[in-house]
Design a protein around this motif. Structure first.
Motif, PDB file in Angstrom:
ATOM      1  N   GLY A 123      -9.984 -15.406 -22.941  1.00 18.83           N
ATOM      2  CA  GLY A 123     -10.715 -16.435 -23.655  1.00 18.83           C
ATOM      3  C   GLY A 123     -12.166 -16.515 -23.233  1.00 18.83           C
ATOM      4  N   THR A 124     -12.809 -17.583 -23.666  1.00 19.45           N
ATOM      5  CA  THR A 124     -14.237 -17.785 -23.418  1.00 19.45           C
ATOM      6  C   THR A 124     -14.472 -19.233 -23.045  1.00 19.45           C
ATOM      7  OG1 THR A 124     -14.747 -16.108 -25.089  1.00 19.45           O
ATOM      8  CG2 THR A 124     -16.558 -17.527 -24.384  1.00 19.45           C
ATOM      9  N   THR A 125     -15.390 -19.441 -22.112  1.00 23.18           N
ATOM     10  CA  THR A 125     -15.795 -20.786 -21.698  1.00 23.18           C
ATOM     11  C   THR A 125     -17.292 -20.934 -21.924  1.00 23.18           C
ATOM     12  OG1 THR A 125     -14.052 -21.026 -20.045  1.00 23.18           O
ATOM     13  CG2 THR A 125     -15.988 -22.417 -19.784  1.00 23.18           C
ATOM     14  N   VAL A 126     -17.663 -21.966 -22.651  1.00 25.38           N
ATOM     15  CA  VAL A 126     -19.060 -22.350 -22.818  1.00 25.38           C
ATOM     16  C   VAL A 126     -19.282 -23.584 -21.942  1.00 25.38           C
ATOM     17  CG1 VAL A 126     -20.854 -23.100 -24.416  1.00 25.38           C
ATOM     18  CG2 VAL A 126     -19.143 -21.421 -25.156  1.00 25.38           C
ATOM     19  N   ARG A 127     -20.196 -23.473 -20.998  1.00 28.16           N
ATOM     20  CA  ARG A 127     -20.433 -24.561 -20.041  1.00 28.16           C
ATOM     21  C   ARG A 127     -21.886 -25.012 -20.129  1.00 28.16           C
ATOM     22  NH1 ARG A 127     -19.029 -22.055 -15.968  1.00 28.16           N
ATOM     23  NH2 ARG A 127     -16.845 -22.748 -15.917  1.00 28.16           N
TER      24      ARG A 127
END
Length: 343
Positions: free
Chosen positions: A304-308
């Motif tokens: 998956g991907t995390t945008v922080r």
């Protein structure tokens, strides 16, 4: 001492030593050249070349680092500076480059503020026109269809009912677009309520599971900061639906001691090779407006991907008054409700 004089003096020293050896040392060159003479000449040439190469490499190393940084610098990632090493012209060039980066970053923030301000103004204008023109017209059509269906014969009444339902569905879609263009909940109820509504609307229209985890001790934030957090969450959810092929998206909003952190994590296919498009770069431009940092990284488990987005929290105290880079629109006055539930 400048680079020119360092190289000149080293060459002068090497050539002077070679001249002294030829003048006062018992060194001669025979014809044909003897093996010992060839060894001495080649050794002297090697020493001179090595000394020159070492000095030039040492003197030009800051310029090599400067060239690499110039090729990779990104104004959307501020703070990329070179250490002001070296002396003379090299140090002057690095100091000038760092000062130029500082000016460009400030100009980029100012230009981004102007562009995003115009973008938000255009969103408000389009939302207002949707509300005043399209929404009102479709509401009038629904009322007319209702009156016609109530007085029509059964075969025609069924067709009018179907047209009425199709029109009502189109009106609901216009409402959804209106909420995306102008987050009225953000203006009226605050950031947490706006993100909750955004997540619910996103789950309804995409079929994905959206989990929410919002802290309850968030500090008071300026309207611009809240709008940046909302728009980044909105763009992250849109990217997850379009590109990630995900099933579950988690939206978290929590407070660190000196920052507010928004994370949007999906369980999709992840980022094998990140290619930043207009969406991510737009989020970076918004982050610059409030001095925030944006990271796009793989999810906690590697999938998956995390945008922080990490937004610094101002010192405790009242929010300073004054105009913002782009102000949120005021809520439109409520109109009389109809059975079509006007916009």
């Amino acid at each position: 001492m400048s680079l020119f004089w360092r190289i000149f003096l080293l060459n002068a020293v090497v050539l002077g030593v070679a001249t002294a050896l030829l003048l006062w040392a018992p060194v001669t060159v025979s014809v044909p050249v003897l093996l010992t003479e060839a060894v001495i000449l080649v050794g002297g040439l090697g020493v001179m070349l090595v000394a020159n190469a070492a000095l030039i490499r040492w003197g030009l190393a800051p310029l090599v680092r400067l060239t690499r940084r110039m090729a990779t610098v990104d104004l959307l990632r501020p703070g990329q500076r070179l250490p002001e090493s070296g002396t003379g012209e090299v140090a002057d060039v690095i100091r000038t480059f760092n000062a130029m980066l500082e000016r460009l970053e400030q100009e980029r923030v100012a230009s981004s503020a102007r562009v995003l301000s115009a973008q938000e103004s255009e969103r408000r204008r389009v939302a207002q026109e949707l509300h005043d023109e399209v929404g009102q017209s479709m509401t009038a059509v629904l009322l007319a269809l209702k009156r016609a269906a109530d007085t029509a014969d059964p075969p025609l009444r069924d067709e009018l009912r179907q047209i009425q339902e199709a029109t009502r569905g189109s009106l609901d879609e216009v409402r959804r677009l209106l909420r995306r263009l102008r987050p009225g909940v953000l203006e009226d109820l605050g950031l947490v309520s706006a993100l909750t509504a955004l997540a619910g609307d996103f789950a309804t229209h995409t079929g994905l599971t959206v989990r929410r985890d919002f802290a309850g001790d968030l500090p008071p934030l300026e309207p611009t900061t809240e709008l940046v957090l909302y728009r980044v969450a909105q763009e992250s959810l849109t990217n997850a639906a379009r590109h990630a092929d995900a099933e579950t998206v988690t939206v978290r909003l929590r407070r660190d001691p000196d920052a507010v952190e928004l994370t949007v994590t999906d369980d999709g296919r992840g980022i094998r090779r990140l290619c930043e498009g207009a969406g991510i770069r737009g989020m970076r431009e918004r982050a610059l407006l409030v001095g925030a940092s944006l990271e796009v990284v793989p999810g906690p488990s590697g999938d998956g991907t995390t945008v922080r987005l990490t937004v610094p929290v101002p010192p405790a105290g009242p929010v300073p008054p004054g105009p913002e880079p782009f102000a949120l629109p005021q809520p439109a006055p409520s109109a009389a409700r109809t059975d079509a539930q006007d916009l």
